[in-house]
Scaffold this motif. Structure first.
Motif, PDB file in Angstrom:
ATOM      1  N   LEU A 257       1.009  -1.182   0.038  1.00  0.00           N
ATOM      2  CA  LEU A 257      -0.244  -0.099   0.164  1.00  0.00           C
ATOM      3  C   LEU A 257       1.010   1.186   0.034  1.00  0.00           C
ATOM      4  CD1 LEU A 257      -2.416  -0.948   2.745  1.00  0.00           C
ATOM      5  CD2 LEU A 257      -3.062  -0.889   0.354  1.00  0.00           C
ATOM      6  N   TRP A 258       0.503   2.217  -0.708  1.00  0.00           N
ATOM      7  CA  TRP A 258       1.311   3.460  -0.742  1.00  0.00           C
ATOM      8  C   TRP A 258       0.501   4.449  -1.220  1.00  0.00           C
ATOM      9  CZ3 TRP A 258       1.760  -0.245  -4.370  1.00  0.00           C
ATOM     10  CH2 TRP A 258       1.183   0.147  -5.976  1.00  0.00           C
ATOM     11  N   GLU A 259       0.925   5.909  -0.915  1.00  0.00           N
ATOM     12  CA  GLU A 259       0.008   6.978  -1.383  1.00  0.00           C
ATOM     13  C   GLU A 259       1.075   7.882  -2.317  1.00  0.00           C
ATOM     14  OE1 GLU A 259      -2.824  10.486   0.611  1.00  0.00           O
ATOM     15  OE2 GLU A 259      -1.095   9.624   1.714  1.00  0.00           O
ATOM     16  N   ASP A 260       0.612   8.207  -3.443  1.00  0.00           N
ATOM     17  CA  ASP A 260       1.063   8.920  -4.273  1.00  0.00           C
ATOM     18  C   ASP A 260      -0.011  10.227  -4.731  1.00  0.00           C
ATOM     19  OD1 ASP A 260      -0.593   7.921  -6.263  1.00  0.00           O
ATOM     20  OD2 ASP A 260       0.751   6.663  -6.994  1.00  0.00           O
ATOM     21  N   GLU A 261       0.626  11.069  -5.886  1.00  0.00           N
ATOM     22  CA  GLU A 261      -0.088  12.143  -6.207  1.00  0.00           C
ATOM     23  C   GLU A 261      -1.512  11.807  -6.659  1.00  0.00           C
ATOM     24  OE1 GLU A 261       2.114  10.495  -9.655  1.00  0.00           O
ATOM     25  OE2 GLU A 261       2.493  11.033  -7.564  1.00  0.00           O
ATOM     26  N   ALA A 262      -1.723  10.428  -7.059  1.00  0.00           N
ATOM     27  CA  ALA A 262      -3.153  10.014  -7.680  1.00  0.00           C
ATOM     28  C   ALA A 262      -3.877   9.423  -6.259  1.00  0.00           C
ATOM     29  CB  ALA A 262      -3.073   8.907  -8.533  1.00  0.00           C
ATOM     30  N   GLY A 263      -3.525   9.379  -5.172  1.00  0.00           N
ATOM     31  CA  GLY A 263      -4.280   8.946  -4.042  1.00  0.00           C
ATOM     32  C   GLY A 263      -3.461   7.562  -3.498  1.00  0.00           C
ATOM     33  N   TRP A 264      -4.104   6.950  -2.943  1.00  0.00           N
ATOM     34  CA  TRP A 264      -3.793   5.574  -2.144  1.00  0.00           C
ATOM     35  C   TRP A 264      -3.825   4.612  -3.312  1.00  0.00           C
ATOM     36  CZ3 TRP A 264      -1.420   4.514   2.091  1.00  0.00           C
ATOM     37  CH2 TRP A 264      -1.541   5.331   3.083  1.00  0.00           C
ATOM     38  N   GLN A 265      -2.826   3.517  -3.477  1.00  0.00           N
ATOM     39  CA  GLN A 265      -2.527   2.553  -4.403  1.00  0.00           C
ATOM     40  C   GLN A 265      -2.273   1.253  -3.605  1.00  0.00           C
ATOM     41  OE1 GLN A 265      -2.928   3.501  -7.460  1.00  0.00           O
ATOM     42  NE2 GLN A 265      -3.205   5.691  -6.899  1.00  0.00           N
ATOM     43  N   SER A 266      -2.644   0.248  -4.307  1.00  0.00           N
ATOM     44  CA  SER A 266      -2.202  -0.960  -3.655  1.00  0.00           C
ATOM     45  C   SER A 266      -1.763  -2.020  -4.773  1.00  0.00           C
ATOM     46  CB  SER A 266      -3.633  -1.627  -3.163  1.00  0.00           C
ATOM     47  OG  SER A 266      -4.603  -1.818  -4.115  1.00  0.00           O
TER      48      SER A 266
END
Length: 321
Positions: A257-266
């Motif tokens: 799980l990580w957060e970038d400029e597009a929001g939370w990703q998995s």
């Protein structure tokens, strides 16, 4: 009591679960007697294991009997447990230990006065998969525990006194209490009665002082069986699935799980199946009871835990007319 002596145990209640206790204790060389208000049922079980049939009062009076297992209809548990405790016997009382908070407290108070081993039959606490899960949590493999949810559903076992919440949820509540190490400060329950006035479906929503949240779903009107506990941590997720094959009962998911400029990703990954040692939970529970009697050690599942579970059930109970 010598630590080399195997304590002798009487079993009161010769129904399905009492018979399991009797068989297990007999295999451990610890069964002394059985008893049941149905004389034919007691006689059959006694003949199977070649032990006498004794009443609860006779077991209490017998100095050779060290402890008593109570596997009765739950509304009889509290009075029988108190009688055995006041008679100086060590006690393992099946869940729920009572059907009211006040009766459960009476059991806990009687145990404190007696100074003997007083244990609740929360058998899943002794499941090798759950023991291994607790080790993983203790070692930080999951990170900080954030959320716990359990599903325990199936078809049947309709009791006259117990709804789906009181009959089924104690299993998972005992596991959740062990994981969190604290009691919830907020409990909300929802139930649905489909067949009569007792709930056949029940949800419990739990919030703990440390911030962990939990959810328990039980049903006895479900077309399939499910016995699953899921623990969500800050680093990983774990699933204890008691319906899975032995080698797959405990799965560890290290999803990314990580957060970038597009929001939370998995990113999902395949589970790592955690190896667990072989062993029947009931055998391990009974052996633990015997060890506590022999050594004076505190039981893993004291009757105070049974009280804690009943307090949660009482807070979450939904009444139906």
């Amino acid at each position: 009591m010598s630590q080399t002596k195997i304590p002798l145990i009487g079993v009161v209640g010769c129904g399905y679960w009492g018979s399991n206790h009797a068989r297990t204790l007999s295999g451990l060389g610890a069964l002394a007697a059985v008893g049941d208000r149905h004389a034919d049922r007691a006689a059959t079980l006694a003949a199977t294991h070649q032990v006498p049939v004794l009443s609860l009062e006779e077991m209490i009076a017998d100095p050779a009997i060290d402890g008593i297992v109570l596997a009765l209809p739950p509304h009889h548990h509290a009075d029988a447990a108190i009688e055995a405790l006041e008679g100086g016997k060590h006690v393992l009382v099946e869940k729920p230990i009572a059907l009211s908070v006040s009766d459960a407290r009476r059991v806990v108070d009687a145990a404190a006065r007696a100074g003997v081993v007083a244990m609740t039959g929360h058998v899943l606490r002794f499941h090798p998969a759950f023991e291994r899960l607790m080790e993983l949590i203790g070692a930080g493999e999951l990170g900080a525990v954030r959320y716990i949810h359990s599903h325990r559903v199936g078809l049947g076992k309709f009791h006259a006194e117990n709804d789906a919440l009181w009959d089924i949820a104690p299993h998972d509540l005992s596991l959740i209490l062990a994981i969190t190490g604290e009691r919830p400060d907020q409990v909300h329950g929802e139930g649905s009665a489909m067949l009569n006035r007792l709930s056949d479906f029940a949800h419990l929503h739990l919030q703990f002082p440390g911030g962990i949240r939990g959810h328990v779903f039980t049903s006895r009107l479900n077309p399939y069986r499910e016995r699953r506990l899921t623990v969500i941590g800050s680093k990983a997720m774990a699933v204890f699935d008691d319906m899975a094959p032995w080698a797959e009962k405990l799965a560890l998911y290290r999803h990314k799980l990580w957060e970038d400029e597009a929001g939370w990703q998995s990113e999902m990954v395949d589970p790592d199946y955690v190896g667990i040692e072989d062993g029947m939970p009931l055998t391990r529970e009974c052996r633990h009871f015997l060890d506590c009697i022999a050594t004076g050690a505190a039981p893993r599942t004291p009757v105070s835990e049974g009280l804690a579970v009943i307090e949660i059930l009482s807070q979450g109970t939904v009444r139906h007319d």
